[in-house]
Design a protein around this motif. Sequence first.
Motif, short mmCIF file in Angstrom:
data_model
loop_
_atom_site.label_atom_id
_atom_site.label_comp_id
_atom_site.label_asym_id
_atom_site.label_seq_id
_atom_site.Cartn_x
_atom_site.Cartn_y
_atom_site.Cartn_z
N ILE A 180 1.99 4.64 10.55
CA ILE A 180 1.67 4.87 9.07
C ILE A 180 1.11 3.61 8.60
CG2 ILE A 180 2.69 5.27 6.97
CD1 ILE A 180 3.13 7.48 9.02
N LEU A 181 -0.12 3.64 8.08
CA LEU A 181 -0.81 2.51 7.22
C LEU A 181 -0.86 2.56 5.72
CD1 LEU A 181 -2.33 -0.20 7.96
CD2 LEU A 181 -4.64 1.16 8.05
N TRP A 182 -0.53 1.61 4.97
CA TRP A 182 -0.44 2.40 3.50
C TRP A 182 -0.84 1.02 2.64
CZ3 TRP A 182 1.02 7.14 3.81
CH2 TRP A 182 1.40 7.79 2.58
N GLY A 183 -1.45 1.36 1.60
CA GLY A 183 -2.30 0.47 0.67
C GLY A 183 -1.25 0.32 -0.13
N GLU A 184 -0.98 -1.16 -0.55
CA GLU A 184 0.02 -1.52 -1.47
C GLU A 184 -0.27 -1.05 -2.97
OE1 GLU A 184 1.22 -5.65 -0.54
OE2 GLU A 184 2.05 -5.30 1.26
N ASP A 185 -1.51 -1.20 -3.22
CA ASP A 185 -1.93 -0.84 -4.64
C ASP A 185 -2.40 0.44 -5.01
OD1 ASP A 185 -1.45 -3.53 -5.18
OD2 ASP A 185 -3.26 -4.21 -5.17
N ASP A 186 -2.02 1.44 -4.21
CA ASP A 186 -2.18 3.07 -4.35
C ASP A 186 -1.54 3.54 -5.65
OD1 ASP A 186 -2.87 5.75 -4.10
OD2 ASP A 186 -3.05 5.34 -2.02
N ARG A 187 -2.43 3.95 -6.39
CA ARG A 187 -1.84 4.45 -7.75
C ARG A 187 -1.22 6.13 -7.69
NH1 ARG A 187 -6.36 2.89 -12.12
NH2 ARG A 187 -6.83 0.55 -11.64
N PHE A 188 -1.71 6.44 -6.67
CA PHE A 188 -1.34 7.94 -6.25
C PHE A 188 -0.22 8.04 -5.33
CE2 PHE A 188 -5.99 8.27 -7.85
CZ PHE A 188 -5.57 8.90 -9.35
N PHE A 189 -0.43 7.35 -4.34
CA PHE A 189 0.60 7.45 -3.17
C PHE A 189 1.40 6.23 -3.07
CE2 PHE A 189 -3.11 10.16 -1.94
CZ PHE A 189 -2.63 11.42 -2.04
N ARG A 190 2.54 6.07 -3.47
CA ARG A 190 3.14 4.68 -3.67
C ARG A 190 3.73 4.26 -2.66
NH1 ARG A 190 1.30 2.65 -8.72
NH2 ARG A 190 1.75 4.09 -10.17
N ALA A 191 3.91 3.08 -2.53
CA ALA A 191 4.21 2.60 -1.09
C ALA A 191 5.74 3.04 -0.62
CB ALA A 191 4.52 1.05 -1.34
N ALA A 192 6.81 3.57 -1.68
CA ALA A 192 7.83 4.14 -1.12
C ALA A 192 7.63 5.30 -0.47
CB ALA A 192 8.55 4.44 -2.63
N LEU A 193 6.56 6.39 -0.63
CA LEU A 193 6.10 7.38 -0.08
C LEU A 193 5.88 7.03 1.33
CD1 LEU A 193 5.64 10.41 -0.37
CD2 LEU A 193 3.57 9.97 -0.85
N GLY A 194 5.23 5.91 1.56
CA GLY A 194 4.89 5.42 2.84
C GLY A 194 5.93 5.35 3.95
N GLN A 195 6.94 4.58 3.07
CA GLN A 195 8.37 4.35 4.15
C GLN A 195 8.97 5.79 4.04
OE1 GLN A 195 9.43 1.06 4.87
NE2 GLN A 195 10.54 2.90 6.04
N GLN A 196 9.01 6.52 3.12
CA GLN A 196 9.66 7.82 3.36
C GLN A 196 9.07 8.64 4.57
OE1 GLN A 196 9.70 9.70 -0.50
NE2 GLN A 196 10.94 7.91 -1.27
N LEU A 197 7.78 8.52 4.63
CA LEU A 197 7.04 9.34 5.69
C LEU A 197 7.28 8.71 7.10
CD1 LEU A 197 5.01 11.59 6.42
CD2 LEU A 197 3.23 10.08 5.96
#
Length: 286
Positions: free
Chosen positions: A234-251
């Motif tokens: 899982i690779l997640w941008g920290e400044d994403d306005r639509f898909f927050r970092a917490a969603l990446g962690q949950q995924l």
Amino acid sequence: MATDNAPVGFAVADLPQGRLAYRATGPAVSSRPPVVFAHGVLVDARLWEPVAERLAAEGIRSYAPTLPLGAHQRPMNADADLSPRGVAQLMRDFIEALGLSDVTIVGNDTGGAICQVMLGGDTSRIRAAVLTDCDALGTFPPRALAPLFRALRYPWLVAGLALALRSEKVRHGPLAFGPLSSRPLDPDLTGSWMQPLASKTIRRDLAKFARGVNPRVLVDSASRFGQFTGPVRILWGEDDRFFRAALGQQLSDAFPHATLTTVPGGRTFLPLDHPDDVVSEIAAAG
């Protein structure tokens, strides 16, 4: 695969749902696992060009289909199932048609949702997955984009939207592509993504998909993630306005073998803005 009537640089796969344009990049023969990309709504396979070029330099063959999500130039068959589950099946059919196996699937934005549906079903040809900022679990679509996805269900509304999006200022503004990228987007690229919406049949295809967007689809798929034992990055941008970092962690937590890496300053379009980070995750997946 046929190549007639394909955009420049693309080939065409004949599938039960219709003819699907795709771009193959990298050596025709490689000992490395093949990579298949899935993009989101209102963009096409060119979202992956920076990633595909870097993978090719490392000897990895990749395949980037332009999915029937609104920026495709060729409509699918009138009776094709283009719901999220239907597009996931289209991806499986694409992989099978090309004779690929041990595939690493890589998804971004809505394409990440499609990959999750794939991972919740038949994964016999999939060995690993890389998911960048995308819909997940109960977020499908993000709350801020719910009005857009409701509008996409109606081809006549999309016709009006397409007229407005001819303006570069509108396309790159806060209600369109602007918040998705941390760098200036190429106006010619984003303009070309909008051109197919002039076609009634393209708008029809997009509406089919939009009508099937619902959190239940991804929640149902997630209930079977435990059956997939391959690596998931899982690779997640920290400044994403639509898909927050917490969603990446949950995924990440939803899979038995997943890792999460974040990108400072990253937004949704990581394949365009941070291709080296995406390539690193693909390589780490095996």
